[in-house]
Design an enzyme around this catalytic site. Structure first.
Site, mmCIF file in Angstrom:
data_model
loop_
_atom_site.group_PDB
_atom_site.id
_atom_site.type_symbol
_atom_site.label_atom_id
_atom_site.label_comp_id
_atom_site.label_asym_id
_atom_site.label_seq_id
_atom_site.Cartn_x
_atom_site.Cartn_y
_atom_site.Cartn_z
ATOM 1 N N HIS A 1 0.814 -1.165 0.165
ATOM 2 C CA HIS A 1 -0.097 -0.178 0.043
ATOM 3 C C HIS A 1 1.125 1.382 0.069
ATOM 4 O O HIS A 1 0.654 2.246 -0.990
ATOM 5 C CB HIS A 1 -0.940 -0.015 1.297
ATOM 6 N N GLU A 2 1.726 1.234 0.997
ATOM 7 C CA GLU A 2 2.456 2.517 1.107
ATOM 8 C C GLU A 2 3.415 2.499 -0.184
ATOM 9 O O GLU A 2 3.784 3.683 -0.535
ATOM 10 C CB GLU A 2 3.296 2.603 2.454
#
Lengths: 503, 503
Positions: free
Chosen positions: A267-268
């Site tokens: 995600h990051e």
């Protein structure tokens, strides 16, 4: 002053302000990763000073004069030319900032820096009362902000606009209502199917050091450049693009759960790939900046979910995961693993929610935030309101504050208006992925080979390099050929869960 | 303006400038610990902006006006009153800064930030030529600085004064000459003794993770507060006091050498204990700031050497070291260990040198720096000059640049004038320790019990809490009852080595 000269000076000053902001990003990253607790009060002073100076740079009368000198010139006749875009967006943030009293800016910075520490302690101690006065104070300050910025349809619009330029409470309410109307029966059908994955697969020993290596390798494979970035541990993961060549991912690991660390990193890294894909030549100007949080989130959700929870992705990575986590995954089949990482189950924690119920967490927060800002809800009544709404949506009652209204860092950061961008991100991600598949053909074949470069390059070109040339709403229309809609996300979820749950 | 009002405003502004400086400290710490290499260019921009704003705050015309308004008032009649001290020292740094052209300040910040990265690479590649133009540029900028600050006896004095207020090249030359005259025969006698420790004891497997735990425990035992600080890894260890409640130590570990990590940590913890002992109430003003690098260094040397290499210290810690490093230290006696950590042997690397020869490394740099600043030596000729001086002092020739003139970070940081403060620190440490023993009686008994609190409290009171109330020269006189002298250090070394080497 000559328009060209005024424009150059405008850009120089705006870049300097961006550098000041980027210093704040280093301070914020440090605060949430390595700063000793004792440094909290002084860090608040530092952040307040940086916020004030950045605000001063943006609101200096000369900025207004320079803007006027350029705005009446042929330089910006084409609103999508470089100068046209930069002047339009600098005007937007300049006007917003000018309307904010300097004392309010500084008080917000000081309050939220301290409040984040208080929130961390309060969550740990499951003590809402400790956080309540800080929440009340922050809501009050944000209400003042909405009043100061003014002139929107609803006070909440003024807050939303900071994160999603041009978006309105009215349009989001409509799309979210459509989404919810379709999600509720989908989740009900899943529950009614009686089928369940074996989630225990993911709750075995996943040694943290191995999670880190495996997660970094995956982030690297999808295109995050670690020579210009890093990955650290924090309580509430985030990504911060500090400047060209320096983008920081953070995550947290659970030694007995695979998902938190791995999907957090993907995600990051999705956010990070956006930041790393911005046009360095335009660094510090709107053309070299991300367009909105919703579009930013679409990048993280796209890599985390559309790609990272797909079968082709795991056809490549699962054999590798079995080598790294041999004790946990010996004898586990790809099918079992895929089902487990796509488990749909109402649960308390937003960041651990599946792709379907996740959006119901957001809709809850979207409603509570409006109530807080409209003074229909007091900070003290948040736990009760939260739990009541939660019961209605999830048929569950949070057993404590940490699993309820104290779970998120956002309010302590003053991020009211931020939550809706998460679901906007899910919606945009599905729309973009549809379009990428139309443009690029067989992406699944790429993924099976562990090759993510065509998709990354497509996103670089269609989204990242555009900076703020178009507003999010227009960017979606241009790239996808259709406006924001809940349909692609629903179609994606229906297709995925039809296969897994046989519905 | 009323003097009291002017004083309050002066202090408020000076504190704000201190906060700005402390932001630079965070950026510098991050650059040397966690920043990805790709972030170097942008970090230089950030540092330059912070340096320029800090300089602007200090040199603003209003600061001169406020100083004047207070200086002619009864408020500062007593030069050692709070106001007297703050006004005197703010005047000193204000005047120095006013004399510095803003362009020079910014160019120094930008150049040295980049040069540190270049130096790291150059040292790794053993490539002096890569660093040479940066050294030449820095020397040129520092020469401009000396000229701008002016009015000292020697240009080098102007640089020295930044680190050791009031010290002069002349007096240091004299003390260093006395020191050298006594050191040379001492080292010769040690060599002639034919006795040698078994240094191999220290070159066994010392697992890094255990070094970290053991080092942190020792730093904690001597009084460093980890709830208000931390310890990280870097290439060239340092300590930075970021602000109240936030002091950062750094070190580097050698997995097959005990000394580098452990004594590095004790050393930096000594600095950290000074920073943590400053008066928080006066944070950001001269009264709450360290007085000089020489006195700062006396604190690190005192804990590292006077305490940390003493027999009583190890009577407490050696049994613990044997438990933690059981493979390396099984069968090693306290006597053998003590002799090994106090080995005197001419060597190439300053930071690994023993307490006796260390000062000869400093004297070499002190001489070269003066030659560079006086234009008697070009950057290109530094390697040859270094090696020639090194041969004369140590009867050794550095086999490469990394073991010679590229070993230290200081020049890349623009820290010309900094080196002499290391030996000043050794001199002050010996003088302070003599005095502490007179004041406190049996300190060795404390150390044997692992109790360092009486010594730490004495230093808190005599040195740390004083801030800049007295100049270093006067502080030494007041606390020790005698001026700076080479004699206590020599007496301490003679006594220690008499026992170890039988001389």
């Amino acid at each position: 002053m000559e328009p060209q000269q005024a424009y150059s000076e405008l850009v120089r000053r705006y870049k300097e302000r961006s550098t000041m902001d980027s210093i704040g990003s280093v301070l914020a990253w440090d605060e949430r990763t390595y700063m000793p607790l004792g440094g909290s009060a002084h860090r608040a002073e530092q952040m307040a000073l940086v916020a004030r100076l950045g605000h001063d740079m943006l609101t200096a009368p000369i900025m207004g004069e320079l803007l006027q000198a350029v705005e009446n010139s042929p330089l910006v006749k084409d609103p999508q030319s470089d100068a046209g875009v930069n002047v339009r967006e600098i005007r937007r943030v300049h006007d917003r900032a000018v309307k904010m009293p300097p004392k309010l800016v500084e008080e917000l910075a000081r309050t939220t820096t301290r409040a984040q520490q208080v929130w961390q302690e309060a969550r740990k101690a499951d003590d809402f009362e400790a956080f309540r006065p800080w929440l009340a104070k922050i809501v009050d300050l944000k209400r003042q902000e909405a009043q100061a910025v003014g002139d929107q349809e609803a006070p909440y619009d003024a807050l939303l606009d900071e994160y999603e330029p041009g978006a309105t409470t009215r349009e989001i309410t409509k799309v979210f209502a459509d989404l919810r109307a379709d999600l509720v029966p989908l989740v009900a059908a899943i529950t009614a199917s009686g089928k369940k994955p074996r989630p225990g697969i993911l709750e075995r020993d996943y040694p943290v050091a191995r999670q880190e290596v495996f997660g970094q390798a995956a982030a690297s494979a999808i295109g995050f450049d670690f020579s210009a970035g890093r990955l650290d541990v924090t309580a509430h993961p985030f990504c911060t693009g500090i400047g060209p060549g320096d983008c920081r991912l953070t995550t947290r690991y659970h030694p007995q759960h695979f998902n938190q660390g791995f999907f957090g990193i993907l995600h990051e890294a999705g956010h990070g790939i956006y930041d790393q894909g911005l046009d360095r030549q335009h660094y510090g100007t709107p053309l070299g900046s991300a367009v909105s949080l919703g579009i930013h989130e679409s990048q993280s959700r796209l890599w985390e979910n559309q790609v990272g929870r797909s079968r082709p992705f795991w056809e490549h990575f699962f054999p590798r995961a079995r080598q790294v986590f041999h004790a946990a995954l010996a004898g586990v089949s790809l099918d079992d693993f895929l089902f487990a990482i796509n488990d749909v189950e109402p649960s308390f924690i937003r960041v651990e929610a599946d792709e379907a119920t996740y959006n119901m967490h957001i809709i809850l927060r979207f409603e509570l935030e409006q109530a807080l800002i409209n003074e229909d809800l007091a900070a003290a009544d948040v736990p009760a309101a939260w739990n009541e709404k939660f019961r209605k949506s999830f048929q569950l009652t949070p057993p404590n504050f940490a699993l309820g209204c104290l779970q998120d860092i956002h309010w302590s950061m003053g991020g009211i208006g931020y939550f809706p961008t998460y679901t906007l991100g899910n919606l945009y991600a599905a729309q973009l992925m549809d379009r990428a598949r139309q443009d690029l053909g067989d992406l699944d074949g790429d993924f099976r080979r562990g090759d993510f470069s065509r998709l990354k390059t497509w996103l670089n070109e269609k989204i990242h390099r555009q900076g703020q040339r178009f507003r999010p709403r227009d960017l979606c229309q241009r790239v996808c050929g259709q406006p924001l809609s809940h349909k692609p996300l629903l179609a994606y979820l229906r297709q995925k869960y039809a296969l897994l749950y046989g519905i």
